[in-house]
Design an enzyme around this catalytic site. Structure first.
Site: not given
Length: 389
Positions: A71-72, A151, A179, A199, A201, A237, A325
């Site tokens: 996401g970042t 978040n 989120q 994202s 995760h 890659t 974070c």
């Protein structure tokens, strides 16, 4: 010792179905998707399939999904890619005071480069003011970025309405939906957004895999330079196993969406009801309406949230005092500050986030221990106050 994880907004465990899907791509299906022989083409097909799965979760076209490292990176690409592409047109960006640091720090960097950034306020419930948004737009505005779900306090912002305002003024609109993905219904076509960060995760997929949705026809500069991967828009890659896992996680999130939201809401509300009823001098930050189904942000007056976190950890319970974070920072939460929570109360705040594997028994175990911990900490705080410490 019993283990209870209540920090699902920080990250989620990888589901068994996702891991099972990924494992072959570490071993026998390890080919480079850019290679033209069989195992390379097989890998390319796997990436294509994952792209379709992620696109289906947000009702996008597969070709509008560009895989990133998370996401970042997606946030950075949206901001810097737009800034570079349209710097001759204008140098003004609009965002909010409660964005993730991936957005706020990117905007701060651009300010040093001569860009102007407007940071929108929020009200007591955590919502932006659409009127303030429209009034902030100038002829030099090139991007508006507003997160879908906060978040820390879980507020769901009026993205469809905000995107319509941006479109009315011919300004690109981006939303950080990290989120929100899998937790609120997302339809990029209906919402009218130009770009969206997501994202893996956060939806029971692997870390290190994310994506930026870029609506067809939107042209921003590349952020990663090198080879011709991701339709020549994001070099490097591909993280093959990570992308495959993200795709499977997205498929499961789409299939299980209603069940997930119902379960998280039920468990979260039980946690809220017990805390507010059984632990005095506590309050919820943000509204309980239009909120992430698993998010509960609670302030415990007169004590430190970090002390609560550390003592809960001794009982095998994992929670957060803010966004993961920025957990190493001693600065008060920028989100709660924007909400108007006094500094001394911000430091007494804990974020609980539940997920698919959280049970009612887990919640009861947490509250039973939390009651004892809060009572002891307040007793210590009271004694110290009397001593003048």
């Amino acid at each position: 010792m019993r283990k209870v994880y209540l920090d699902y907004s920080a990250t989620t465990p990888v589901k068994e179905e996702v891991l099972k899907e990924m494992i072959p791509y570490f071993t026998e299906k390890f080919g480079n998707p850019s290679s033209l022989y069989d195992i390379g083409l097989e890998s390319k097909d796997a990436v294509t399939h994952a792209r379709e799965q992620v696109a289906a979760l947000i009702n996008a076209r597969p070709q509008e999904i560009y895989f990133t490292a998370g996401g970042t990176e997606a946030d950075n690409w949206a901001v810097f890619g737009t800034a570079e592409k349209f710097k001759e047109k204008g140098n003004h960006i609009i965002t909010t005071k409660i964005e993730h640091h991936a957005m706020l720090h990117s905007c701060a960097f651009l300010e040093k480069e001569g860009f102007d950034v407007t940071y929108l306020d929020i009200d007591k419930d955590g919502f932006i003011d659409l009127r303030q948004l429209e009034e902030a737009i100038t002829e030099k505005t090139i991007l508006i970025s507003i997160m879908l779900v906060n978040n820390e306090i879980g507020t769901i912002e009026p993205i469809k309405e905000a995107a319509a305002i941006a479109k009315k003024h011919g300004v690109l609109f981006h939303t950080d939906a990290v989120q929100g993905l899998g937790n609120v219904a997302i339809d990029v076509k209906d919402m009218g957004v130009d770009m969206m960060s997501v994202s893996s995760h956060k939806i029971y997929g692997p870390k290190g895999s994310g994506a930026l949705y870029i609506r067809k026809g939107v042209n921003i500069d590349n952020y990663m330079h090198g080879g011709g991967q991701e339709n020549r828009r994001r070099a490097g890659t591909e993280n093959l196993a990570g992308i495959v896992g993200f795709g499977k996680a997205a498929q499961l999130a789409r299939i299980n969406f209603d069940k997930h939201v119902e379960h998280c809401s039920k468990v979260r509300n039980h946690l809220k009801d017990r805390i507010l009823a059984e632990i005095p001098d506590t309050f919820v930050n943000g509204t309980m309406d239009k909120r992430h189904p698993g998010n509960l942000n609670i302030t415990f007056k007169y004590i430190e949230g970090e002390s609560i976190l550390l003592l809960l950890n001794q009982f095998g319970i994992s929670v957060s005092t803010g966004s993961a974070c920025s957990s190493a920072s001693l600065e008060p939460s920028h989100v709660l500050s924007a909400l108007g929570v006094p500094v001394e109360m911000i430091h007494g705040t804990v974020r609980f986030t539940v997920g698919d594997f959280t049970t009612m028994e887990d919640v009861d175990y947490v509250v039973d221990n939390l009651k004892t911990i809060v009572a002891k900490l307040r007793e210590i705080s009271s004694v110290n106050a009397k001593k003048g410490w």
